[in-house]
Scaffold this active site. Structure first.
Site, PDB file in Angstrom:
ATOM      1  N   ASN A 128       0.838  -1.180   0.028  1.00 43.27           N
ATOM      2  CA  ASN A 128      -0.046  -0.176  -0.107  1.00 43.27           C
ATOM      3  C   ASN A 128       0.908   1.229   0.150  1.00 43.27           C
ATOM      4  OD1 ASN A 128       0.883  -0.114   2.785  1.00 43.27           O
ATOM      5  ND2 ASN A 128      -0.834   0.187   3.729  1.00 43.27           N
ATOM      6  N   GLU A 167       1.232   4.620   7.273  1.00 41.64           N
ATOM      7  CA  GLU A 167       0.035   4.197   6.432  1.00 41.64           C
ATOM      8  C   GLU A 167      -0.535   5.169   5.392  1.00 41.64           C
ATOM      9  OE1 GLU A 167       0.110   1.167   6.165  1.00 41.64           O
ATOM     10  OE2 GLU A 167      -0.420  -0.093   8.187  1.00 41.64           O
TER      11      GLU A 167
END
Ligand code: PGA
Length: 237
Positions: free
Chosen positions: A128, A135
């Protein structure tokens, strides 16, 4: 960002190992930023082999790891402290007191700064686009902090390291921030295998920072090498 493509994971890892050794030889008191995960394992094995053969001197080196789970004791087999001791630190002549991980007690960025800053930062990358545990949604200005891991990261780490048992994977970690990473003098990101192909393609096309793809922050740094094996190398490289 300079992309390098190698024919296989061994040759890519050899390159990373050589860069780390060159750094230590040029500056024996180097400050290294280190990563965990499946990707750097071959490089660490090669560094151990180098130590056994050539006795590269790690006695003055200091290391700062990118991240650490919250909620696992440091002697837990899946803690990043355990990983680093087991894969590297226990097999070279580094002073274990000079190996650091972020935790609730240290002011990590200040500590790094006090030591003179990271000379060479090694990174992996999540599918990702996370670097460290930054994140999607992470800010360019982020420093070391407690973060929530996204479901996808927990699932991938469960499959890779916790026998597929999601409930065993901590959902929080301490992670250096994007600004902490960008403060390093040099950065080498390593990606291996077909599962990272799409991610590499995206990184290759990056023109500006996009917080939904945290690795795009690397566009802001002037000395970044992206090391890929043939399987994940972006088309057009
Ligand atoms: P991996 O993890 O090396 O196990 O693929 C990389 C990461 O999630 O940063």
């Amino acid at each position: 960002m300079k992309f390098l493509k190698f024919n296989n994971s061994h040759l890519a890892s050899e390159f990373v190992k050589e860069q780390i050794i060159k750094q230590i030889k040029t500056k024996p008191e180097s400050i290294l930023g280190l990563a965990t995960g499946s990707t750097p394992i071959i490089s660490y094995n090669l560094l151990v082999q180098d130590f056994q053969k050539n006795k590269t001197n790690w006695s003055k080196v200091k290391t700062f790891n990118l991240d650490e789970y919250i909620g696992l004791p440091t002697n837990h087999i899946q803690s990043y402290r355990y990983f680093m001791n087991d894969n590297l630190f226990n097999h070279i002549n580094i002073d274990i007191n000079n190996t650091y991980f972020p935790n609730s007690k240290n002011d990590y960025d200040k500590l790094i700064e006090k030591e003179g800053g990271i000379d060479l930062q090694i990174l992996g990358i999540g599918t990702n686009g996370h670097i460290g545990f930054n994140e999607p949604g992470s800010k360019l200005t982020s420093l070391t902090r407690a973060v929530d891991l996204v479901e996808q990261t927990i699932k991938i780490n469960a499959d890779k390291f916790f026998n597929g048992n999601i409930s065993l994977v901590p959902n929080k970690a301490f992670s250096m921030g994007l600004a902490s990473i960008l403060a390093a003098k040099k950065i080498i990101l390593i990606a291996l295998g077909n599962s990272k192909k799409e991610t590499m393609q995206k990184l290759f096309k990056t023109k500006e920072f996009n917080s939904n793809f945290p690795a795009s922050a690397l566009i802001k740094h002037k000395d970044v090498i992206i090391v890929c094996d043939k399987e994940c190398a972006p088309d057009g490289l």
